[in-house]
Design a protein around this motif. Structure first.
Motif, mmCIF file in Angstrom:
data_model
loop_
_atom_site.group_PDB
_atom_site.id
_atom_site.type_symbol
_atom_site.label_atom_id
_atom_site.label_comp_id
_atom_site.label_asym_id
_atom_site.label_seq_id
_atom_site.Cartn_x
_atom_site.Cartn_y
_atom_site.Cartn_z
ATOM 1 N N LEU A 159 8.660 10.099 1.159
ATOM 2 C CA LEU A 159 8.440 9.527 2.477
ATOM 3 C C LEU A 159 7.681 8.209 2.385
ATOM 4 O O LEU A 159 8.027 7.229 3.050
ATOM 5 N N SER A 160 6.668 8.177 1.551
ATOM 6 C CA SER A 160 5.882 6.955 1.380
ATOM 7 C C SER A 160 6.714 5.839 0.762
ATOM 8 O O SER A 160 6.655 4.687 1.205
ATOM 9 N N LEU A 161 7.484 6.159 -0.262
ATOM 10 C CA LEU A 161 8.327 5.146 -0.900
ATOM 11 C C LEU A 161 9.404 4.636 0.053
ATOM 12 O O LEU A 161 9.669 3.431 0.121
ATOM 13 N N ALA A 162 10.009 5.548 0.809
ATOM 14 C CA ALA A 162 11.044 5.134 1.764
ATOM 15 C C ALA A 162 10.458 4.255 2.863
ATOM 16 O O ALA A 162 11.076 3.261 3.266
ATOM 17 N N ALA A 163 9.266 4.583 3.326
ATOM 18 C CA ALA A 163 8.624 3.771 4.362
ATOM 19 C C ALA A 163 8.270 2.388 3.824
ATOM 20 O O ALA A 163 8.422 1.381 4.527
ATOM 21 N N GLY A 164 7.808 2.319 2.585
ATOM 22 C CA GLY A 164 7.484 1.030 1.990
ATOM 23 C C GLY A 164 8.699 0.141 1.839
ATOM 24 O O GLY A 164 8.653 -1.060 2.128
ATOM 25 N N VAL A 186 3.948 10.207 -7.023
ATOM 26 C CA VAL A 186 4.925 10.562 -8.069
ATOM 27 C C VAL A 186 4.183 10.994 -9.333
ATOM 28 O O VAL A 186 4.556 11.972 -9.978
ATOM 29 N N GLY A 187 3.113 10.283 -9.664
ATOM 30 C CA GLY A 187 2.286 10.699 -10.791
ATOM 31 C C GLY A 187 1.667 12.065 -10.563
ATOM 32 O O GLY A 187 1.542 12.871 -11.492
ATOM 33 N N GLY A 188 1.298 12.342 -9.317
ATOM 34 C CA GLY A 188 0.773 13.665 -8.983
ATOM 35 C C GLY A 188 1.811 14.757 -9.152
ATOM 36 O O GLY A 188 1.497 15.863 -9.606
ATOM 37 N N VAL A 189 3.048 14.456 -8.799
ATOM 38 C CA VAL A 189 4.129 15.437 -8.977
ATOM 39 C C VAL A 189 4.316 15.743 -10.456
ATOM 40 O O VAL A 189 4.436 16.912 -10.853
ATOM 41 N N ILE A 190 4.324 14.703 -11.267
ATOM 42 C CA ILE A 190 4.475 14.901 -12.717
ATOM 43 C C ILE A 190 3.329 15.741 -13.251
ATOM 44 O O ILE A 190 3.532 16.668 -14.045
ATOM 45 N N SER A 191 2.127 15.466 -12.802
ATOM 46 C CA SER A 191 0.956 16.223 -13.238
ATOM 47 C C SER A 191 1.041 17.685 -12.798
ATOM 48 O O SER A 191 0.709 18.590 -13.563
ATOM 49 N N LEU A 192 1.475 17.909 -11.556
ATOM 50 C CA LEU A 192 1.597 19.281 -11.063
ATOM 51 C C LEU A 192 2.638 20.074 -11.846
ATOM 52 O O LEU A 192 2.445 21.256 -12.143
ATOM 53 N N LEU A 209 0.824 -1.210 0.000
ATOM 54 C CA LEU A 209 0.000 0.000 0.000
ATOM 55 C C LEU A 209 0.862 1.265 0.000
ATOM 56 O O LEU A 209 0.549 2.242 -0.697
ATOM 57 N N LEU A 210 1.934 1.261 0.784
ATOM 58 C CA LEU A 210 2.821 2.434 0.831
ATOM 59 C C LEU A 210 3.506 2.672 -0.516
ATOM 60 O O LEU A 210 3.615 3.814 -0.971
ATOM 61 N N LEU A 211 3.967 1.592 -1.149
ATOM 62 C CA LEU A 211 4.616 1.750 -2.452
ATOM 63 C C LEU A 211 3.603 2.188 -3.509
ATOM 64 O O LEU A 211 3.922 2.995 -4.388
ATOM 65 N N GLY A 212 2.375 1.687 -3.431
ATOM 66 C CA GLY A 212 1.328 2.130 -4.352
ATOM 67 C C GLY A 212 0.995 3.595 -4.161
ATOM 68 O O GLY A 212 0.823 4.354 -5.131
ATOM 69 N N LEU A 213 0.883 4.021 -2.906
ATOM 70 C CA LEU A 213 0.629 5.433 -2.614
ATOM 71 C C LEU A 213 1.767 6.300 -3.122
ATOM 72 O O LEU A 213 1.538 7.371 -3.705
ATOM 73 N N GLY A 214 3.004 5.842 -2.919
ATOM 74 C CA GLY A 214 4.159 6.591 -3.418
ATOM 75 C C GLY A 214 4.128 6.731 -4.933
ATOM 76 O O GLY A 214 4.426 7.791 -5.470
ATOM 77 N N GLY A 215 3.744 5.666 -5.623
ATOM 78 C CA GLY A 215 3.646 5.734 -7.080
ATOM 79 C C GLY A 215 2.583 6.713 -7.540
ATOM 80 O O GLY A 215 2.777 7.463 -8.499
#
Length: 55
Positions: free
Chosen positions: A41-46, A16-22, A7-13
């Motif tokens: 933070l989410s990717l590192a926690a995952g 990241v898509g949100g950053v690209i969109s922004l 779930l954490l890695l999915g949220l991080g992904g």
């Protein structure tokens, strides 16, 4: 195996898509930085959750 790191890695992904969109929409640097920090933070926690430890 726990579902939490997946779930954490999915949220991080998604973040990241949100950053690209922004970036493409020309958002403020603050909002891009905030979402990027949350993604990292989410990717590192995952990844940290997957590292075997003393349990």
């Amino acid at each position: 195996m726990s579902l939490v790191p997946i779930l954490l890695l999915g949220l991080g992904g998604m973040l990241v898509g949100g950053v690209i969109s922004l970036v493409r929409q020309g958002a403020t640097k603050f909002s891009i930085g905030l979402v990027a920090a949350l993604a990292l933070l989410s990717l590192a926690a995952g990844v940290a959750w997957l590292i075997p430890g003393d349990s």
